[in-house]
Design a protein around this motif. Structure first.
Motif, PDB file in Angstrom:
ATOM      1  N   THR A 260       0.298  -1.213   0.035  1.00 18.80           N
ATOM      2  CA  THR A 260      -0.148   0.347   0.252  1.00 18.80           C
ATOM      3  C   THR A 260       0.784   1.396   0.175  1.00 18.80           C
ATOM      4  OG1 THR A 260      -0.059   0.123   2.086  1.00 18.80           O
ATOM      5  CG2 THR A 260      -1.652  -0.730   1.556  1.00 18.80           C
ATOM      6  N   ARG A 261       1.851   1.140  -0.042  1.00 19.51           N
ATOM      7  CA  ARG A 261       3.121   2.381   0.466  1.00 19.51           C
ATOM      8  C   ARG A 261       2.962   3.035  -0.969  1.00 19.51           C
ATOM      9  NH1 ARG A 261       8.165   1.172   3.901  1.00 19.51           N
ATOM     10  NH2 ARG A 261       6.700   0.192   5.906  1.00 19.51           N
ATOM     11  N   GLU A 262       2.878   2.651  -1.868  1.00 22.24           N
ATOM     12  CA  GLU A 262       2.947   2.602  -3.097  1.00 22.24           C
ATOM     13  C   GLU A 262       1.706   3.476  -3.578  1.00 22.24           C
ATOM     14  OE1 GLU A 262       3.173   0.665  -6.395  1.00 22.24           O
ATOM     15  OE2 GLU A 262       5.227  -0.809  -5.944  1.00 22.24           O
ATOM     16  N   TYR A 263       0.991   3.669  -2.765  1.00 24.13           N
ATOM     17  CA  TYR A 263      -0.700   4.017  -3.166  1.00 24.13           C
ATOM     18  C   TYR A 263      -0.595   5.439  -1.891  1.00 24.13           C
ATOM     19  CZ  TYR A 263      -5.638   5.378  -1.587  1.00 24.13           C
ATOM     20  OH  TYR A 263      -6.412   6.750  -1.129  1.00 24.13           O
ATOM     21  N   TYR A 264       0.048   5.273  -1.091  1.00 27.02           N
ATOM     22  CA  TYR A 264       0.370   6.631   0.372  1.00 27.02           C
ATOM     23  C   TYR A 264       1.084   7.516  -0.697  1.00 27.02           C
ATOM     24  CZ  TYR A 264      -2.821   4.492   3.200  1.00 27.02           C
ATOM     25  OH  TYR A 264      -3.271   4.001   4.383  1.00 27.02           O
ATOM     26  N   MET A 265       2.387   6.746  -1.602  1.00 26.07           N
ATOM     27  CA  MET A 265       2.960   7.658  -2.138  1.00 26.07           C
ATOM     28  C   MET A 265       3.011   8.212  -4.078  1.00 26.07           C
ATOM     29  SD  MET A 265       5.412   8.541   0.558  1.00 26.07           S
ATOM     30  CE  MET A 265       4.078   8.731   1.089  1.00 26.07           C
ATOM     31  N   SER A 266       1.893   8.375  -3.827  1.00 24.57           N
ATOM     32  CA  SER A 266       1.324   8.885  -4.919  1.00 24.57           C
ATOM     33  C   SER A 266       0.866  10.065  -5.237  1.00 24.57           C
ATOM     34  CB  SER A 266       0.294   7.980  -5.457  1.00 24.57           C
ATOM     35  OG  SER A 266      -1.507   8.164  -4.651  1.00 24.57           O
ATOM     36  N   SER A 267       1.468  10.761  -6.200  1.00 25.66           N
ATOM     37  CA  SER A 267       0.374  12.121  -5.989  1.00 25.66           C
ATOM     38  C   SER A 267      -1.284  12.310  -6.074  1.00 25.66           C
ATOM     39  CB  SER A 267       0.678  12.819  -7.837  1.00 25.66           C
ATOM     40  OG  SER A 267       0.095  12.087  -9.284  1.00 25.66           O
ATOM     41  N   HIS A 268      -1.387  11.415  -6.855  1.00 22.85           N
ATOM     42  CA  HIS A 268      -3.446  11.159  -6.508  1.00 22.85           C
ATOM     43  C   HIS A 268      -3.377  11.762  -4.655  1.00 22.85           C
ATOM     44  CE1 HIS A 268      -7.215  10.019  -6.186  1.00 22.85           C
ATOM     45  NE2 HIS A 268      -7.109   9.160  -5.224  1.00 22.85           N
TER      46      HIS A 268
ATOM     47  N   PHE B 258      -0.899  12.355  -2.234  1.00 24.18           N
ATOM     48  CA  PHE B 258      -0.604  13.815  -2.328  1.00 24.18           C
ATOM     49  C   PHE B 258      -1.443  15.151  -2.187  1.00 24.18           C
ATOM     50  CE2 PHE B 258       0.873  18.052  -3.231  1.00 24.18           C
ATOM     51  CZ  PHE B 258       1.757  18.555  -2.206  1.00 24.18           C
ATOM     52  N   SER B 259      -2.237  14.542  -3.030  1.00 20.38           N
ATOM     53  CA  SER B 259      -3.459  15.813  -3.310  1.00 20.38           C
ATOM     54  C   SER B 259      -4.948  15.553  -2.633  1.00 20.38           C
ATOM     55  CB  SER B 259      -4.313  15.943  -4.919  1.00 20.38           C
ATOM     56  OG  SER B 259      -2.743  15.601  -5.979  1.00 20.38           O
ATOM     57  N   TYR B 260      -5.776  13.916  -2.752  1.00 22.47           N
ATOM     58  CA  TYR B 260      -5.855  14.097  -2.503  1.00 22.47           C
ATOM     59  C   TYR B 260      -6.436  13.813  -0.011  1.00 22.47           C
ATOM     60  CZ  TYR B 260      -9.799  11.045   0.791  1.00 22.47           C
ATOM     61  OH  TYR B 260     -10.956  10.423   1.359  1.00 22.47           O
ATOM     62  N   ASN B 261      -4.947  13.862   0.428  1.00 19.65           N
ATOM     63  CA  ASN B 261      -4.833  14.390   2.061  1.00 19.65           C
ATOM     64  C   ASN B 261      -3.743  14.707   2.074  1.00 19.65           C
ATOM     65  OD1 ASN B 261      -4.628  13.527   4.370  1.00 19.65           O
ATOM     66  ND2 ASN B 261      -5.715  11.733   4.787  1.00 19.65           N
ATOM     67  N   PRO B 262      -3.094  15.769   1.456  1.00 16.03           N
ATOM     68  CA  PRO B 262      -1.160  16.219   1.591  1.00 16.03           C
ATOM     69  C   PRO B 262      -0.784  16.145   3.647  1.00 16.03           C
ATOM     70  CG  PRO B 262      -3.285  17.937   1.260  1.00 16.03           C
ATOM     71  CD  PRO B 262      -3.325  16.916   1.025  1.00 16.03           C
ATOM     72  N   GLU B 263      -2.012  16.515   4.217  1.00 15.07           N
ATOM     73  CA  GLU B 263      -1.373  16.144   5.388  1.00 15.07           C
ATOM     74  C   GLU B 263      -1.343  14.840   6.079  1.00 15.07           C
ATOM     75  OE1 GLU B 263      -4.521  17.396   4.702  1.00 15.07           O
ATOM     76  OE2 GLU B 263      -3.417  19.885   4.794  1.00 15.07           O
ATOM     77  N   ASP B 264      -2.148  13.825   5.468  1.00 13.59           N
ATOM     78  CA  ASP B 264      -1.557  12.149   6.342  1.00 13.59           C
ATOM     79  C   ASP B 264      -0.066  12.417   4.833  1.00 13.59           C
ATOM     80  OD1 ASP B 264      -2.192  10.306   7.501  1.00 13.59           O
ATOM     81  OD2 ASP B 264      -2.614   9.197   5.806  1.00 13.59           O
ATOM     82  N   PHE B 265       0.182  12.623   3.886  1.00  8.94           N
ATOM     83  CA  PHE B 265       0.222  11.967   2.645  1.00  8.94           C
ATOM     84  C   PHE B 265       2.456  12.269   3.845  1.00  8.94           C
ATOM     85  CE2 PHE B 265       3.926  14.060  -0.114  1.00  8.94           C
ATOM     86  CZ  PHE B 265       4.404  12.614  -0.745  1.00  8.94           C
TER      87      PHE B 265
END
Length: 244
Positions: A46-54, A56-63
């Protein structure tokens, strides 16, 4: 003549060397290899999901929280160039150009003093404002849980290539390789595209000699003129003696 002796002969005689480096180059500095068979990426896909530009745009704080944890960015300043980084810098001379194209985002080639570097996947050492483009240092980034631009107040985006981002350094990397006499690939499994395409294209060039040194076999080994499966630090010790 064994393979390392042949590679050393090519290094000595080449006027221009292109080097592709991957995570295996930095493991001796204590930085985990994220993509090897025992690397951190295999621990949690799931790290690939969290380390995505998507994301980052969806939840920059948690990113940003996950980004700092996954890349262990707090420890970045504790890492230092190892003998592989220093060897590549030492290959540079008035008679020989050395161009490094690296998958690594740790900045250790620059820290070792190499002069021609393409950071193919970007760098952890700074971040930029998506609105105005202003860059901010790692110290600035680490001083805020969610770093934001001092001018625009936008959440900063890391200067690494996230999943879903475009690679902007490919053409520059290709140019470095086409101008080289010898291609040396170090510490990469060549699993990630389009980085792996650089090696494939180079190996089809009839005038370019090619070599790969990696701890494990790769699916691209058959493309190379010379293939060495050995601990990279040990191989570099031998090459240093042979080249000097």
């Amino acid at each position: 003549m064994n393979l390392l002796e042949t590679i050393a002969l090519n290094l000595r005689s080449a006027s221009s060397i292109a080097v592709l480096t991957g995570a295996g180059v930095s493991t001796a500095s204590g930085i985990p290899d994220f993509r090897s068979s025992e690397g951190l990426w295999s621990e949690d896909q799931t790290r690939e999901y969290y380390m995505s530009s998507h994301y980052f745009s969806y939840n920059p704080e948690d990113f940003w929280k996950k980004y700092k944890a996954i890349f262990r960015i707090k420890l970045l300043k504790n890492y230092h160039p190892n003998k592989v980084h220093h060897f590549l810098q030492e290959l540079e001379s008035d008679e020989r150009d050395v161009s490094i194209i690296t998958q690594n985002v740790d900045g250790l080639h620059e820290k070792a003093g190499s002069s021609q570097i393409v950071e193919y996947h970007g760098t952890l050492n700074h971040a930029s404002c998506p609105k105005c483009g202003k860059k901010f240092s790692l110290d600035y980034v680490m001083n805020q849980p969610v770093p934001s631009c001092s001018h625009c107040h936008c959440v900063l985006k890391p200067d690494v290539v996230l999943f879903g981002d475009l690679i902007t350094a490919h053409e520059e990397a290709e140019k470095m390789i086409t101008q080289a006499d010898f291609l040396l690939v170090l510490g990469t499994s060549l699993l990630v595209t389009p980085f792996s395409l650089l090696a494939e294209q180079a190996c089809r060039h009839p005038a370019l000699s090619t070599a790969i040194i990696n701890n494990e076999p790769t699916g691209k080994d058959h493309l190379f003129d010379y293939v060495v499966h050995q601990d990279l630090s040990a191989a570099v010790d031998t090459l240093r003696e042979l080249v000097s």
